[in-house]
Write a protein that holds these residues in place. Structure first.
Motif, mmCIF file in Angstrom:
data_model
loop_
_atom_site.group_PDB
_atom_site.id
_atom_site.type_symbol
_atom_site.label_atom_id
_atom_site.label_comp_id
_atom_site.label_asym_id
_atom_site.label_seq_id
_atom_site.Cartn_x
_atom_site.Cartn_y
_atom_site.Cartn_z
ATOM 1 N N GLU A 109 34.158 44.662 96.178
ATOM 2 C CA GLU A 109 33.874 45.690 97.204
ATOM 3 C C GLU A 109 32.495 46.310 97.026
ATOM 4 O OE1 GLU A 109 38.470 47.243 98.010
ATOM 5 O OE2 GLU A 109 37.071 48.419 96.769
ATOM 6 N N ASN A 110 32.010 46.343 95.775
ATOM 7 C CA ASN A 110 30.701 46.977 95.508
ATOM 8 C C ASN A 110 29.600 45.948 95.271
ATOM 9 O OD1 ASN A 110 31.383 50.034 95.302
ATOM 10 N ND2 ASN A 110 32.994 49.034 94.087
ATOM 11 N N ALA A 111 29.891 44.701 95.605
ATOM 12 C CA ALA A 111 28.899 43.611 95.446
ATOM 13 C C ALA A 111 28.277 43.618 94.051
ATOM 14 C CB ALA A 111 27.805 43.723 96.511
ATOM 15 N N LYS A 112 29.148 43.697 93.053
ATOM 16 C CA LYS A 112 28.700 43.664 91.660
ATOM 17 C C LYS A 112 29.128 42.342 91.004
ATOM 18 C CE LYS A 112 26.979 47.859 91.468
ATOM 19 N NZ LYS A 112 25.561 48.140 91.138
ATOM 20 N N ARG A 113 28.276 41.797 90.170
ATOM 21 C CA ARG A 113 28.540 40.509 89.527
ATOM 22 C C ARG A 113 29.620 40.657 88.453
ATOM 23 N NH1 ARG A 113 24.664 37.390 85.565
ATOM 24 N NH2 ARG A 113 25.920 35.495 85.417
ATOM 25 N N LEU A 114 30.446 39.634 88.332
ATOM 26 C CA LEU A 114 31.549 39.656 87.354
ATOM 27 C C LEU A 114 31.503 38.403 86.482
ATOM 28 C CD1 LEU A 114 34.354 40.627 86.223
ATOM 29 C CD2 LEU A 114 35.404 39.378 88.151
ATOM 30 N N MET A 172 28.095 51.802 88.455
ATOM 31 C CA MET A 172 26.892 52.160 87.665
ATOM 32 C C MET A 172 26.242 50.931 87.050
ATOM 33 S SD MET A 172 28.340 55.291 85.380
ATOM 34 C CE MET A 172 27.030 55.177 84.162
ATOM 35 N N SER A 173 26.978 49.822 86.996
ATOM 36 C CA SER A 173 26.514 48.653 86.239
ATOM 37 C C SER A 173 25.960 47.576 87.159
ATOM 38 C CB SER A 173 27.678 48.080 85.423
ATOM 39 O OG SER A 173 28.293 49.121 84.687
ATOM 40 N N ASP A 174 25.086 46.733 86.576
ATOM 41 C CA ASP A 174 24.604 45.561 87.310
ATOM 42 C C ASP A 174 25.595 44.404 87.186
ATOM 43 O OD1 ASP A 174 21.925 46.687 87.879
ATOM 44 O OD2 ASP A 174 21.770 46.673 85.675
ATOM 45 N N LEU A 175 26.314 44.405 86.056
ATOM 46 C CA LEU A 175 27.200 43.281 85.725
ATOM 47 C C LEU A 175 28.407 43.822 84.976
ATOM 48 C CD1 LEU A 175 27.899 40.264 84.947
ATOM 49 C CD2 LEU A 175 26.346 40.571 83.000
ATOM 50 N N THR A 176 29.583 43.322 85.325
ATOM 51 C CA THR A 176 30.804 43.647 84.567
ATOM 52 C C THR A 176 31.284 42.402 83.841
ATOM 53 O OG1 THR A 176 31.515 45.452 86.013
ATOM 54 C CG2 THR A 176 33.226 44.345 84.744
ATOM 55 N N ILE A 177 31.547 42.544 82.543
ATOM 56 C CA ILE A 177 32.144 41.447 81.761
ATOM 57 C C ILE A 177 33.545 41.908 81.387
ATOM 58 C CG2 ILE A 177 32.005 40.070 79.654
ATOM 59 C CD1 ILE A 177 28.984 40.525 79.640
ATOM 60 N N ASN A 178 34.575 41.153 81.796
ATOM 61 C CA ASN A 178 35.936 41.556 81.490
ATOM 62 C C ASN A 178 36.557 40.660 80.421
ATOM 63 O OD1 ASN A 178 38.375 42.772 81.383
ATOM 64 N ND2 ASN A 178 39.093 42.087 83.392
ATOM 65 N N LEU A 179 36.743 41.265 79.233
ATOM 66 C CA LEU A 179 37.346 40.580 78.087
ATOM 67 C C LEU A 179 38.768 41.073 77.828
ATOM 68 C CD1 LEU A 179 34.186 41.232 75.966
ATOM 69 C CD2 LEU A 179 35.093 38.923 76.184
ATOM 70 N N ALA A 180 39.181 42.138 78.522
ATOM 71 C CA ALA A 180 40.444 42.803 78.179
ATOM 72 C C ALA A 180 41.637 41.877 78.386
ATOM 73 C CB ALA A 180 40.623 44.056 79.037
#
Ligand SMILES: NC(=O)c1ccc[n+]([C@@H]2O[C@H](COP(=O)([O-])OP(=O)(O)OC[C@H]3O[C@@H](n4cnc5c(N)ncnc54)[C@H](O)[C@@H]3O)[C@@H](O)[C@H]2O)c1
Ligand SMILES: O=c1ccn([C@@H]2O[C@H](COP(=O)(O)OP(=O)(O)O[C@H]3OC[C@](O)(CO)[C@H]3O)[C@@H](O)[C@H]2O)c(=O)[nH]1
Length: 422
Positions: free
Chosen positions: A129-134, A89-97
Motif C-alpha cells: 500500500e505504501n509502495a515500499k520494497r520488501l 519511514m523506511s526505504d526497505l523492509t526485511i522480514n525475518l520474523a
C-alpha cells in the motif's frame, strides 16, 4: 568501518544510504546482517524484535562508530500499531520474523502457521500500500521432499540431478499428508510466498524472496539450560553443539540418513547485502541461498562436528559419540522430513554473481570455536553446581559454599559460588 566514498552496485550505479526496517533483527540471521550493514555500509537500521540479546553489542554505547545508525524497537508484530509507521519511514523492509525450529512445527502448529503466514500479512500489506520494497525470508523447506524420494530405492533416476536439485522457477513443492504437521511451517511459508508474488503481479509490490538452505554459524538458536529453556529443542547445529559441550551422545533422528547442505552465515549475508544494494537485479526474484558443495548426511555432520570439537576443545571424543533415536521419540507425533536439499545456483549466479566460499569443515571450526569459548565454562560450572546439590541432598558430605560475594545463599547461581568438600 563504513566507507565514506560513494559505493557503487553491480551495474555501476551509486548506492544511496538507505533506512532499512529489519523485522526479526534480534535473531541469528538478523544479528549477523546488522553487523555487516553497520560495518560495511552507511545504511541506517530500524531493528525490530521482541528480543535483542544477540544484538546488544551493537546497541550498547553511543561511542560505537555506527552510533545513531541503529535503533532498536521492542515490538511484537502480532499486535503493534507502530508497524505501518515504521514501514513508511523506511526505504526497505526485511522480514525475518518467524517460528523456525522444526521441534515447534508439529507440536505448535497453530503458532507456527500464524507466525509464518498470518503475522506476515500486515507487513506485506503495508509495503504494498505504501509502495515500499520488501525482502521476505522464506525457506528451502518450501520444496519439501525431492521428486527422487518417491522413486524405488534402487532406481538409477535417483542419481539424476533433475530428480533432486531444487530450482526456484521449476521445482514443485512436495509435502507430506495433513497429519504430518511438520509441514505446517513449509506450507505457511509457501502461501506467504504466493501472496507476495501475487501482490507483485497485481499491485506492483517490489519484492525479493530469500530461500535459505541451512545457514549455520555463531549465535544460532540457543544451548538448552544455558541461554535457552532446558527442555527446548533447537535446530541441529545447537542440538549437536549442546551434546558435545556436555560430553553426551549426539542423537541421530531416524539414523541421521537425511541429507542437508550447509552454508556459512558470513557467506550467506553477503548474498543478502547484494540483494539490498542491487534492487534492479533482485526485485521480482526468488533466490536459493545455500552451498551445494557442502552436502552431508546428518550422521556425517555429527561425525564431522565430533572430530572438529575434539580438535577445538582438546578433549577426546566419546567411545560412542552418536546414538540413533526415532523421530517420534525425539519430535513427537506428526514429524516428517526433507530427504535432500541441494540448491540450484543458476538464478543467484546470473542475477547477483554470488557464490559461497566456506567449506563445511572451516565453518564448523569457527562455529565450534565460538561455542566452546562461549559455553564450555558455564556448562562446567552448572555441572559442578548440580553435583554439589546432589551430594548435599544425598547427605554424602557437607559442603561449605564459599560465596564469592556478600549475597544471600538464596542466589546460589554457579557464577557466584565456589565450594569445597569438608
Ligand atoms: N537460519 C536458517 O538456516 C534458515 C533457514 C530457512 C529459513 N530461515 C528463515 O530466516 C528467518 C530468520 O531465521 P533465523 O535463523 O534468524 O531465526 P531466529 O529464530 O534466530 O530469528 C527470528 C527472529 O524473529 C523474531 N520474531 C519472531 N516472531 C516475531 C514477532 N511476532 N514480532 C517480532 N519479532 C519476532 C524472533 O524473536 C527472532 O529473534 C526466518 O524467517 C526463517 O524461517 C532461516
Ligand atoms: O539432535 C538432532 C537434531 C536434528 N536432527 C536432524 O537434523 C536434520 C536438520 O534438522 P534441523 O536443523 O533442526 O532443521 P531442518 O534442516 O530439518 O529444517 C530447518 O531448515 C531450515 C529451516 O526452515 C529454518 O532453519 C528449518 O525448518 C533433520 O533431519 C533432523 O531430524 C538430528 O538428527 N538430531
Amino acid at each position: 568501518m563504513a566507507s565514506s566514498t560513494v559505493r557503487i552496485n553491480l551495474d555501476g550505479k551509486p548506492i544511496n544510504p538507505l533506512t532499512i526496517l529489519m523485522i526479526g533483527a534480534g535473531g541469528f540471521i538478523g544479528s549477523h546482517l546488522c553487523e555487516k550493514i553497520l560495518n560495511e555500509t552507511p545504511h541506517k537500521i530500524l531493528a525490530l524484535d521482541v528480543y535483542n540479546d544477540k544484538i546488544k553489542h551493537l546497541l550498547e554505547s553511543d561511542s560505537l562508530k555506527w552510533a545513531g545508525r541503529i535503533q532498536f524497537y521492542r515490538i511484537n508484530i502480532k499486535h503493534d500499531s507502530r508497524l505501518e509507521g515504521l514501514i513508511k519511514m523506511s526505504d526497505l523492509t526485511i522480514n525475518l520474523a518467524a517460528i523456525c525450529t522444526p521441534a515447534d512445527y508439529n507440536t505448535r502448529p497453530l503458532d507456527t502457521i500464524y507466525s509464518n503466514f498470518i503475522d506476515a500479512l500486515p507487513v506485506v500489506k503495508y509495503c504494498s500500500e505504501n509502495a515500499k520494497r520488501l525482502i521476505h525470508f522464506s525457506t528451502c523447506e518450501v520444496y519439501g521432499k525431492t521428486i527422487g524420494s518417491f522413486l524405488p530405492k534402487d532406481s538409477p533416476l535417483r542419481q539424476d540431478p533433475a530428480y533432486y536439485v531444487l530450482k526456484e522457477d521449476t521445482s514443485p513443492c512436495i509435502f507430506g499428508s495433513i497429519e504430518k504437521q511438520r509441514w505446517s511451517y513449509a506450507c505457511a511459508k509457501q502461501l506467504i510466498e504466493r501472496l507476495i508474488y501475487a501482490e507483485g503481479a497485481e499491485n506492483g509490490l517490489e519484492f525479493t524472496i530469500v530461500r535459505p538452505f541451512n545457514w549455520i554459524g555463531p549465535r544460532m538458536d540457543f544451548i538448552p539450560g544455558v541461554d535457552g529453556p532446558s527442555e527446548g529443542v533447537p535446530r541441529v547445529l545447537a542440538c549437536f553443539s549442546n551434546a558435545l559441550l556436555r560430553r553426551e551422545q549426539l542423537k541421530l533422528v531416524d539414523g541421521g540418513v537425511s541429507q542437508r547442505t550447509f552454508v556459512y552465515i558470513k557467506d550467506a549475508i553477503e548474498a543478502v547485502l547484494l540483494m539490498i544494494e542491487n534492487p534492479d537485479r533482485a526485485n521480482g526474484h526468488i533466490f536459493n541461498v545455500g552451498n551445494p558443495n557442502n552436502e552431508v548426511t546428518v550422521r556425517q555432520l555429527a561425525e564431522m562436528m565430533t572430530e572438529v570439537y575434539s580438535k577445538v576443545s582438546g578433549e577426546p571424543a566419546l567411545e560412542q559419540p552418536t546414538v540413533d533415536i526415532s523421530s517420534k521419540e525425539f519430535y513427537g507425533e506428526g514429524y516428517d522430513d526433507s530427504d535432500k536439499r541441494i540448491p540450484d545456483m543458476t538464478i543467484i549466479n546470473k542475477q547477483l554473481g554470488w557464490n559461497p566460499k566456506t567449506s563445511l569443515w572451516d565453518l564448523l571450526d569457527s562455529t565450534l570455536t565460538y561455542q566452546h569459548k562461549t559455553y564450555a565454562e558455564a556448562i562446567k560450572k552448572r555441572g559442578l553446581h548440580v553435583l554439589a546439590r546432589y551430594l548435599v541432598t544425598a547427605g554424602k558430605c557437607c559442603i561449605n559454599f564459599v560465596k564469592r560475594d556478600a549475597g544471600a545463599f538464596t542466589d546460589l547461581e554457579p557464577d557466584n559460588v565456589g565450594f569445597k568438600i569438608c
